[in-house]
Design a protein around this motif. Structure first.
Motif, mmCIF file in Angstrom:
data_model
loop_
_atom_site.group_PDB
_atom_site.id
_atom_site.type_symbol
_atom_site.label_atom_id
_atom_site.label_comp_id
_atom_site.label_asym_id
_atom_site.label_seq_id
_atom_site.Cartn_x
_atom_site.Cartn_y
_atom_site.Cartn_z
ATOM 1 N N ARG A 1 0.831 -1.209 0.000
ATOM 2 C CA ARG A 1 0.000 0.000 0.000
ATOM 3 C C ARG A 1 0.860 1.251 0.000
ATOM 4 O O ARG A 1 0.563 2.229 -0.699
ATOM 5 C CB ARG A 1 -0.929 -0.010 1.218
ATOM 6 C CG ARG A 1 -1.775 1.262 1.330
ATOM 7 C CD ARG A 1 -1.074 2.317 2.181
ATOM 8 N NE ARG A 1 -1.693 3.635 2.095
ATOM 9 C CZ ARG A 1 -1.176 4.717 2.635
ATOM 10 N NH1 ARG A 1 -0.026 4.646 3.302
ATOM 11 N NH2 ARG A 1 -1.794 5.883 2.515
ATOM 12 N N ALA B 1 2.115 1.844 -3.439
ATOM 13 C CA ALA B 1 1.024 2.326 -4.283
ATOM 14 C C ALA B 1 0.748 3.800 -3.998
ATOM 15 O O ALA B 1 0.574 4.610 -4.915
ATOM 16 C CB ALA B 1 -0.234 1.485 -4.050
ATOM 17 N N TYR B 2 0.702 4.138 -2.710
ATOM 18 C CA TYR B 2 0.426 5.520 -2.308
ATOM 19 C C TYR B 2 1.487 6.476 -2.822
ATOM 20 O O TYR B 2 1.175 7.538 -3.395
ATOM 21 C CB TYR B 2 0.344 5.585 -0.781
ATOM 22 C CG TYR B 2 0.497 6.969 -0.204
ATOM 23 C CD1 TYR B 2 -0.564 7.873 -0.218
ATOM 24 C CD2 TYR B 2 1.711 7.382 0.350
ATOM 25 C CE1 TYR B 2 -0.412 9.160 0.304
ATOM 26 C CE2 TYR B 2 1.863 8.652 0.874
ATOM 27 C CZ TYR B 2 0.814 9.534 0.853
ATOM 28 O OH TYR B 2 0.962 10.789 1.364
ATOM 29 N N TYR C 1 -2.734 -1.250 -6.224
ATOM 30 C CA TYR C 1 -4.035 -1.170 -5.546
ATOM 31 C C TYR C 1 -4.932 -2.329 -5.973
ATOM 32 O O TYR C 1 -5.641 -2.917 -5.139
ATOM 33 C CB TYR C 1 -4.709 0.167 -5.847
ATOM 34 C CG TYR C 1 -4.179 1.322 -5.037
ATOM 35 C CD1 TYR C 1 -4.055 1.243 -3.653
ATOM 36 C CD2 TYR C 1 -3.808 2.520 -5.658
ATOM 37 C CE1 TYR C 1 -3.570 2.311 -2.914
ATOM 38 C CE2 TYR C 1 -3.330 3.597 -4.917
ATOM 39 C CZ TYR C 1 -3.211 3.483 -3.546
ATOM 40 O OH TYR C 1 -2.735 4.539 -2.796
ATOM 41 N N ALA D 1 -6.991 1.027 0.844
ATOM 42 C CA ALA D 1 -6.628 0.898 -0.570
ATOM 43 C C ALA D 1 -7.805 1.235 -1.477
ATOM 44 O O ALA D 1 -7.641 1.865 -2.531
ATOM 45 C CB ALA D 1 -6.128 -0.522 -0.847
ATOM 46 N N GLU E 1 -8.242 5.005 -1.712
ATOM 47 C CA GLU E 1 -7.196 5.637 -2.493
ATOM 48 C C GLU E 1 -7.278 5.257 -3.966
ATOM 49 O O GLU E 1 -6.931 6.068 -4.840
ATOM 50 C CB GLU E 1 -5.833 5.282 -1.891
ATOM 51 C CG GLU E 1 -5.645 5.914 -0.517
ATOM 52 C CD GLU E 1 -4.389 5.503 0.211
ATOM 53 O OE1 GLU E 1 -4.111 6.097 1.270
ATOM 54 O OE2 GLU E 1 -3.706 4.573 -0.258
ATOM 55 N N LEU E 2 -7.749 4.045 -4.265
ATOM 56 C CA LEU E 2 -7.951 3.662 -5.657
ATOM 57 C C LEU E 2 -9.085 4.479 -6.276
ATOM 58 O O LEU E 2 -8.983 4.945 -7.417
ATOM 59 C CB LEU E 2 -8.257 2.170 -5.752
ATOM 60 C CG LEU E 2 -8.569 1.646 -7.164
ATOM 61 C CD1 LEU E 2 -7.414 1.926 -8.117
ATOM 62 C CD2 LEU E 2 -8.885 0.159 -7.135
#
Length: 590
Positions: free
Chosen positions: A402, A405-406, A421, A441, A444-445
Motif C-alpha cells: 500500500r 502504491a500511495y 491497488y 486501498a 485511495e484507488l
C-alpha cells in the motif's frame, strides 16, 4: 545504442542505504558472467563487515544468532527481537523463529503483544521462553465471555464479518440511546447519524439510490416504505455500496440503510432492555475537557540551543558541535533537528533527516520515521526510495504494498499505483494477507480513478469502484511505525459529542493482533455530510516514556475536499514516545 558503449566506459550502480559503486563495462560484464552478482557496501561499515563476511548463494546474509521465541501457548509470531541500545532488530516468523546479526553474549530485548518484555544474553540456537501477560489474558477471556449488546454485534462487510466497535470507520450506526423521545420521523433519526469514520458518505435523502432493509425485508430504492414507529427502533446502520452489493446484489449497489426494530431484535436474542442492562452499557458521550495543543509542548534542550542561533550558518555550527559531543544520536534527535532547520532551508532539513539512513539502514521502524519526515517536508521523491527499501526489507507486510502504491500515486506514477491497488483488493498474493488494509486501498484507488481516469486501464474493475464525483469532505489517515504502539484517538464534533478509537491490546486486542500478523499500522477516518464547525482530534499515548534510540512515531495526513479539485493535504509527524499526557492533536474547521 550498444555500439556506442565501450568496454572502458563507466557504469554507476546505486541503491538507497548503500554506497554507490562505479566500474567499467568490461568489469561489469565479467561479474555478470561469473556469478551474476554485484555487491554494494552499506553506508554503515560495521554492518557491512558482518554482512559481507558470510553471504548465501542468493546474496542474503546468513550469519548471526538464530533462535526461537515461545510462550506457554506455543511459538510467538511477530515478536520483536532487538540488540539492546542499537538499531539491530528482527521479527519472529509464524514458527517463532528469528535470525539477528549479533555476537554471543550481547544483550537481546524481546517484546511481543501478549507477553511481558524480556532481556536475555545472546547465544546460537537459543530458545527464549516469554511469560504471558496474565492481566491481558484475563481481559481477553472477559471480553469473550461477556454478553453481546447492540454495539458489539458483528456486521457483514465486504472484507468479512467484523465487530461494529472495531469498524467505526467502515459503517455508520446509531442505537436507541441516541433516538430522542421527541423524534417522530425517520428523517430526524438520519440527521443524527454519526459521520466519523464512514467510508461512504451518508445522506438523509431517501431518493439517493440506497435500498432500505427493515427487519431483514428489503425495499428497493424509490419504493414507498411501510410505517415505522421510530421509538421502536433498536438500531439504524448504513453500509456502503460495495458491502451492499455483496450482501444484497445489484439492489444494494448504492449502499443500504438497515433498520432493526426492538421487537425483531428481541426475537433474535440480541436486544436487551436498557433499564435492566443499563449498568453494562456506555451511556453519554458529552465532551467537556480542555486540553493543550501538542505543538505547545516544551522543546528538548538541544533544540533550545539551536533556536538561539541568529543565522543559518550559526545554526549549522551549533548542529555540528552537537553531533560531535555524543558518540551516537537517537532517531528523535535527527527528526527534531530536521524540523528546526526547515525554516532555514528545506534541502538541508532533508539532509539532516537522512542521517537516519546512515545509522539504521536495516531498521524498518527507523526507516518509516525517515519516510514520514520526508513526506512532511513535501519531498515525495526522496521518500519514494525509502518506501521501496522498506518493501524489500518487509516483503510479507501488507502495508509495504500500500505504501508503494500511495507514493507512486503521489509522485505521478499512476500505472504502477493502479496495479498495486488492484493487487491489494484482489488479495491473491501468496504469503501476504491484504484484508486489513483493503478499506484504505479502496478509498485511495477510487481517488486515483476519480482524478486520473484517462491514464488508467480500468475496464476490468467492478462498477462499484467507478463512482462519479467521488469525494470526502475530510479524510484523516493515521500511520505509525510500530504495530505494538498503543494509543487512543478521540474525535469531538462541533456539538461536543465524541467518538474514541482505541488502539490498545486491552480494548482492541483482535485488531492489534491482525495488524501485527498482517504487517500494517494504518487507520483512516472520514467526516462527511456533518454539521459544519470546529472538530477536535485528541490523542492519549500509552508509549513508554523511557529514553529510547528509536521512538514510536505517528504520521497523520489531513485531507480536505478529498478527491476534488479543491483538495488540500497536510502531513504531520509526532513522537508518541515523548507524549505522555492527553493532548489535542489537531483542530479542524469544517
Amino acid at each position: 545504442i550498444e555500439d556506442q558503449i565501450g568496454q572502458q566506459d563507466i557504469i554507476k550502480i546505486a541503491a538507497l542505504g548503500y554506497a554507490p559503486k562505479e566500474l567499467s563495462i568490461e568489469r561489469f560484464f565479467n561479474l555478470m558472467e561469473r556469478n551474476n552478482i554485484v555487491y554494494l557496501n552499506p553506508y554503515n561499515e560495521a554492518i557491512s563487515n558482518e554482512t559481507l563476511s558470510s553471504t548465501a548463494r542468493d546474496g542474503v546474509a546468513k550469519r548471526g544468532i538464530s533462535g526461537k521465541v515461545t510462550s506457554p501457548q506455543g511459538p510467538v509470531q511477530g515478536a520483536v527481537v532487538g540488540l539492546k541500545n542499537s538499531y539491530k532488530r528482527a521479527v519472529t516468523d509464524v514458527n517463532g523463529e528469528f535470525t539477528i546479526d549479533v555476537m554471543p553474549g550481547e544483550v537481546l530485548e524481546i517484546e511481543s503483544l501478549t507477553t511481558f518484555p524480556k532481556e536475555v544474553s545472546a547465544k546460537n540456537n537459543m530458545n527464549i521462553s516469554l511469560e504471558v501477560d496474565g492481566e491481558l489474558l484475563e481481559q481477553v477471556n472477559l471480553t469473550s465471555d461477556k454478553k453481546t449488546f447492540l454495539t458489539d454485534r458483528k456486521i457483514e462487510t465486504a472484507y468479512g464479518k467484523k465487530e461494529f466497535n472495531r469498524l467505526g470507520y467502515r459503517v455508520a450506526q446509531i442505537t436507541e440511546e441516541e433516538i430522542k423521545s421527541s423524534y417522530q420521523t425517520l428523517e430526524q433519526i438520519f440527521l443524527r447519524l454519526p459521520t466519523i469514520g464512514v467510508v461512504n458518505p451518508t445522506s438523509i435523502n431517501l431518493n439517493n439510490g440506497r435500498a432500505v432493509v427493515i427487519d431483514e425485508v428489503l425495499y428497493e430504492a424509490g419504493n414507498p416504505l411501510p410505517f415505522v414507529d421510530v421509538q421502536n427502533i433498536a438500531s439504524v446502520t448504513v453500509i456502503p455500496g460495495l458491502v451492499g452489493a455483496i450482501k444484497y446484489g445489484t439492489l444494494g449497489r448504492n449502499g443500504v440503510i438497515i433498520i432493526r426494530t426492538k421487537i425483531y431484535a428481541t426475537a433474535q436474542g440480541d436486544y436487551k432492555d436498557e433499564a435492566k442492562e443499563k449498568q453494562a452499557l456506555i451511556v453519554g458521550n458529552n465532551y467537556n475537557e480542555s486540553l493543550p495543543l501538542m505543538s505547545a509542548m516544551p522543546a528538548p534542550t538541544y533544540i533550545t540551543s539551536l533556536e538561539q542561533a541568529t543565522s543559518f550558518d550559526q545554526a549549522k555550527k551549533v548542529y555540528t558541535q552537537q553531533l560531535a559531543e555524543a558518540s551516537e544520536k537517537g532517531i528523535g534527535y535527527y527528526v527534531n533537528a530536521s524540523e528546526y532547520f526547515e525554516k532555514w532551508d528545506k534541502n538541508y532539513s532533508a539532509q539532516v533527516a537522512m542521517n537516519i539512513l546512515d545509522i539504521a539502514p536495516k531498521n524498518t521502524k527507523a526507516l518509516k520515521t525517515l519516510a514520514y519526515r520526508l513526506e512532511a517536508l513535501g519531498d515525495l521523491e526522496a521518500s519514494k526510495p525509502v518506501y521501496q527499501r522498506l518493501a524489500i526489507l518487509s516483503p510479507s507486510d501488507s502495508q509495504s504494498y500500500r505504501d508503494l502504491a500511495y507514493i507512486y500515486k503521489e509522485t505521478g506514477e499512476y500505472t504502477k499505483a493502479f496495479a498495486l491497488y488492484k493487487r491489494i483488493l484482489a488479495n491473491e498474493t501468496t504469503g501476504v494477507d491484504f484484508s486489513g488494509i483493503q478499506a484504505v486501498a479502496e478509498a485511495e484507488l477510487r481517488h486515483l480513478i476519480a482524478n486520473h481516469k484517462s491514464k488508467l486501464y480500468f475496464k476490468d474493475l467492478p462498477n462499484q469502484l467507478m463512482q462519479v464525483n467521488y469525494k470526502k469532505d475530510v479524510r484523516i489517515v493515521f500511520e505509525w511505525n510500530d504495530p505494538l504502539a498503543e494509543f487512543d484517538l478521540q474525535f469531538v464534533s462541533p456539538s461536543k459529542k465524541y467518538f474514541t478509537y482505541k488502539n490498545t491490546k486491552f480494548d482492541n486486542f483482535e485488531a492489534m493482533e491482525q495488524q501485527l500478523l498482517q504487517g500494517y499500522a494504518i487507520q483512516e477516518f472520514e467526516i462527511n455530510d456533518s454539521p459544519t464547525g470546529g472538530w477536535l482530534v485528541n490523542i492519549q499515548s500509552l508509549a513508554s516514556n523511557e529514553a529510547t534510540l528509536n521512538p514510536t512515531y505517528l504520521k497523520y495526513t489531513i485531507y480536505k475536499n478529498f478527491g476534488t479539485k479543491k483538495e488540500t493535504k497536510k502531513v504531520h509527524v509526532v513522537n508518541l514516545s515523548a507524549q505522555q499526557k492527553k493532548v489535542t492533536l489537531a483542530s479542524l474547521q469544517y
